[in-house]
Design an enzyme around this catalytic site. Structure first.
Site, PDB file in Angstrom:
ATOM      1  N   ARG A   1       5.797  -5.061   5.113  1.00  0.00           N
ATOM      2  CA  ARG A   1       4.359  -4.961   5.394  1.00  0.00           C
ATOM      3  C   ARG A   1       3.500  -5.656   4.342  1.00  0.00           C
ATOM      4  O   ARG A   1       2.327  -5.968   4.604  1.00  0.00           O
ATOM      5  CB  ARG A   1       3.971  -3.490   5.593  1.00  0.00           C
ATOM      6  CG  ARG A   1       4.375  -2.996   6.974  1.00  0.00           C
ATOM      7  CD  ARG A   1       4.402  -1.505   7.087  1.00  0.00           C
ATOM      8  NE  ARG A   1       5.668  -0.950   6.637  1.00  0.00           N
ATOM      9  CZ  ARG A   1       5.865   0.324   6.340  1.00  0.00           C
ATOM     10  NH1 ARG A   1       4.879   1.178   6.441  1.00  0.00           N
ATOM     11  NH2 ARG A   1       7.052   0.730   5.954  1.00  0.00           N
TER      12      ARG A   1
ATOM     13  N   GLU B   1      11.951   6.086  -1.040  1.00  0.00           N
ATOM     14  CA  GLU B   1      11.582   7.482  -0.767  1.00  0.00           C
ATOM     15  C   GLU B   1      12.608   8.096   0.177  1.00  0.00           C
ATOM     16  O   GLU B   1      12.977   9.247   0.057  1.00  0.00           O
ATOM     17  CB  GLU B   1      10.175   7.540  -0.139  1.00  0.00           C
ATOM     18  CG  GLU B   1       9.646   8.970  -0.035  1.00  0.00           C
ATOM     19  CD  GLU B   1       8.342   9.063   0.747  1.00  0.00           C
ATOM     20  OE1 GLU B   1       7.831   8.035   1.223  1.00  0.00           O
ATOM     21  OE2 GLU B   1       7.862  10.201   0.884  1.00  0.00           O
TER      22      GLU B   1
END
Ligand code: PRP
Ligand code: HPA
Length: 175
Positions: free
Chosen positions: A63, A100
Site C-alpha cells: 500500500r 503484526e
C-alpha cells in the site's frame, strides 16, 4: 489542517476481527474511495515534506506504492519500491522481519540508492514497526540517509515508533 485530518479520520473504515479475532483493521481504501479525502491526504503529506529537502521517496509493499508516486509527482523526486522477496530483479539486498500477524522478507534494488540520498519512507500504516525497521535497515545498507518515516495511520498502542530511531510523522492515530 485539522479539517483535512478529520476528513481522513471519517473516511477510514474500521473492521473488527479482521484478519483474525481481536485485531481491528483500519482500512486506508476508504480514503481512496473519496476524492476529497484523497486530495486532503496528498496536501497534508506534501505540505509536511516540502521543507525536508528530500532526494528519494521509498514506498513499502504494497500500500506504500499507492502513496509514494503521488507525492513524487508533486516533489519532482524519484520513487523506489521496497518489495516482499522474489519480486525485484537485479542486485537486491534483503532483510527478514516479523509483522503484526505473520513474517516477511523485504528487498530493495540497492544500486538505485545514491550514497547519502536524503530519503523518506512512506507506507499506509505503522503497527508494530517491524516493516519500517526492516526498510530502514535496507536503506542504511544501501547508503541512504533516512530522514523520516511517514504513514497515514499510526496504531499508537503498539509503540512501533519507539523501535525506529528515526522521526515518524503520521496523519491519523488510533490507540
Ligand atoms: C501492513 C501495512 C504495513 C505493515 C505494518 O502491510 O500496510 O506495511 O503491515 O505493520 P508493522 O508496523 O507491524 O510492520 P502487510 O504486510 O499486511 O502487506 P500489504 O500492504 O501487502 O497488505
Ligand atoms: N490495517 C491495515 N494494515 C494493517 C493493520 C491495520 O489495522 N495492522 C497491520 N497492518
Amino acid at each position: 489542517k485539522n479539517e483535512k485530518i478529520q476528513l481522513l479520520r471519517d473516511a477510514i473504515v474500521s473492521y473488527p476481527d479482521f484478519p483474525k479475532p481481536g485485531v481491528i483493521f483500519r482500512d486506508i481504501f476508504g480514503i481512496f474511495r473519496n476524492i476529497v479525502a484523497m486530495r486532503a491526504m496528498k496536501d497534508l503529506i506534501v505540505e509536511h515534506i516540502l521543507f525536508l529537502e528530500v532526494d528519494l521517496v521509498v514506498g513499502l509493499d504494497s500500500r506504500g506504492f499507492l502513496l509514494g508516486p503521488i507525492i513524487c509527482m508533486e516533489l519532482g523526486k524519484p520513487f523506489l519500491p521496497i518489495r516482499k522477496k522474489g519480486k525485484l530483479p537485479g542486485n537486491v539486498v534483503q532483510h527478514a522481519f516479523t509483522l503484526e500477524y505473520g513474517e516477511a522478507t523485504f528487498e530493495i534494488q540497492t544500486e538505485y540508492v545514491k550514497k547519502g540520498a536524503r530519503t523518506i519512507i512512506i507506507d499506509d500504516l505503522l503497527a508494530t514497526g517491524g516493516s519500517m525497521v526492516a526498510a530502514i535497515k535496507l536503506l542504511k545498507l544501501s547508503g541512504a540517509e533516512v530522514i523520516e518515516c511517514l504513514t497515514i495511520i499510526e496504531l499508537s498502542g503498539l509503540k512501533g515508533r519507539e523501535k525506529l530511531g528515526i522521526p515518524v510523522h503520521s496523519l491519523v492515530q488510533y490507540d
